[in-house]
Scaffold this motif. Structure first.
Motif, PDB file in Angstrom:
ATOM      1  N   VAL A   1      -0.638  -2.920  -4.616  1.00 31.95           N
ATOM      2  CA  VAL A   1      -2.001  -2.754  -4.093  1.00 31.95           C
ATOM      3  C   VAL A   1      -1.991  -2.858  -2.579  1.00 31.95           C
ATOM      4  N   GLU A   2      -1.277  -3.820  -2.049  1.00 31.23           N
ATOM      5  CA  GLU A   2      -1.211  -3.988  -0.594  1.00 31.23           C
ATOM      6  C   GLU A   2      -0.562  -2.771   0.064  1.00 31.23           C
TER       7      GLU A   2
ATOM      8  N   MET B   1      -3.064  -0.026   0.125  1.00 33.69           N
ATOM      9  CA  MET B   1      -4.080  -0.269   1.148  1.00 33.69           C
ATOM     10  C   MET B   1      -3.603   0.156   2.539  1.00 33.69           C
TER      11      MET B   1
ATOM     12  N   ARG C   1      -9.970  -1.088  -1.889  1.00 31.34           N
ATOM     13  CA  ARG C   1      -9.302  -2.023  -2.795  1.00 31.34           C
ATOM     14  C   ARG C   1      -9.912  -2.000  -4.197  1.00 31.34           C
TER      15      ARG C   1
ATOM     16  N   GLN D   1      -7.832  -0.967  -7.481  1.00 33.55           N
ATOM     17  CA  GLN D   1      -7.706  -1.913  -8.592  1.00 33.55           C
ATOM     18  C   GLN D   1      -8.286  -1.326  -9.884  1.00 33.55           C
TER      19      GLN D   1
END
Length: 156
Positions: free
Chosen positions: A75-76, A79, A88, A92
């Motif tokens: 996820v990071e 981003m 985000r 998700q």
């Protein structure tokens, strides 16, 4: 004849000519479309089409098995990916939907869930060639617990 929205850009023309209004019944195709539709919220579909190759690269070609394994580290990294929409909650949601897609496999699958809410008749298009943004069936699908039509326990 293409509607007005489909003539302003070659990507929209190609999309209209080859994809728009055509049923998608396979898990992979539905997962990709649901993911892209989620990213499209608040944006134009043209924006999504322009970024679709980058989305496919970032989300393992929308393979639910691969995306379901994404971690917080993934996820990071997403981003930081300037080629996609870096929201985000939307990122998700794709990961959560991949996990839900896997859960549905033992209970008819994503396709069975979505197509259980198929309207009896095709919607009437407006003057621009667009269907209504929602229907009784789409509202029912939105409110359905995951796999309600196939016995999966609601995971919300």
């Amino acid at each position: 004849m293409r509607p007005r929205w489909a003539v302003s850009n070659p990507l929209l023309q190609e999309y209209f000519d080859t994809e728009w209004g055509r049923p998608i019944r396979d898990e992979h195709g539905l997962f990709e479309r649901l993911s892209l539709e989620g990213f499209q919220a608040g944006l134009s579909w043209l924006t999504i089409l322009k970024k679709r190759p980058a989305f496919r690269a970032a989300f393992a070609n929308f393979d639910p098995d691969a995306v379901a394994e994404f971690t917080d580290t993934d996820v990071e990294q997403l981003m930081q990916n300037v080629e996609i929409i870096r929201n985000r909650q939307k990122i998700q949601a794709v990961i959560n939907n991949a996990r839900a897609t896997l859960q549905l496999r033992d209970h008819g699958g994503l396709s069975a869930l979505i197509w259980a809410y198929q309207p009896e008749t095709d919607p009437t298009l407006d003057a621009d060639g667009n269907p209504p943004s929602q229907s009784d069936e789409s509202i029912a699908l939105e409110r359905a617990p995951i796999g309600a039509s196939s016995g999966v326990i609601n995971s919300h």
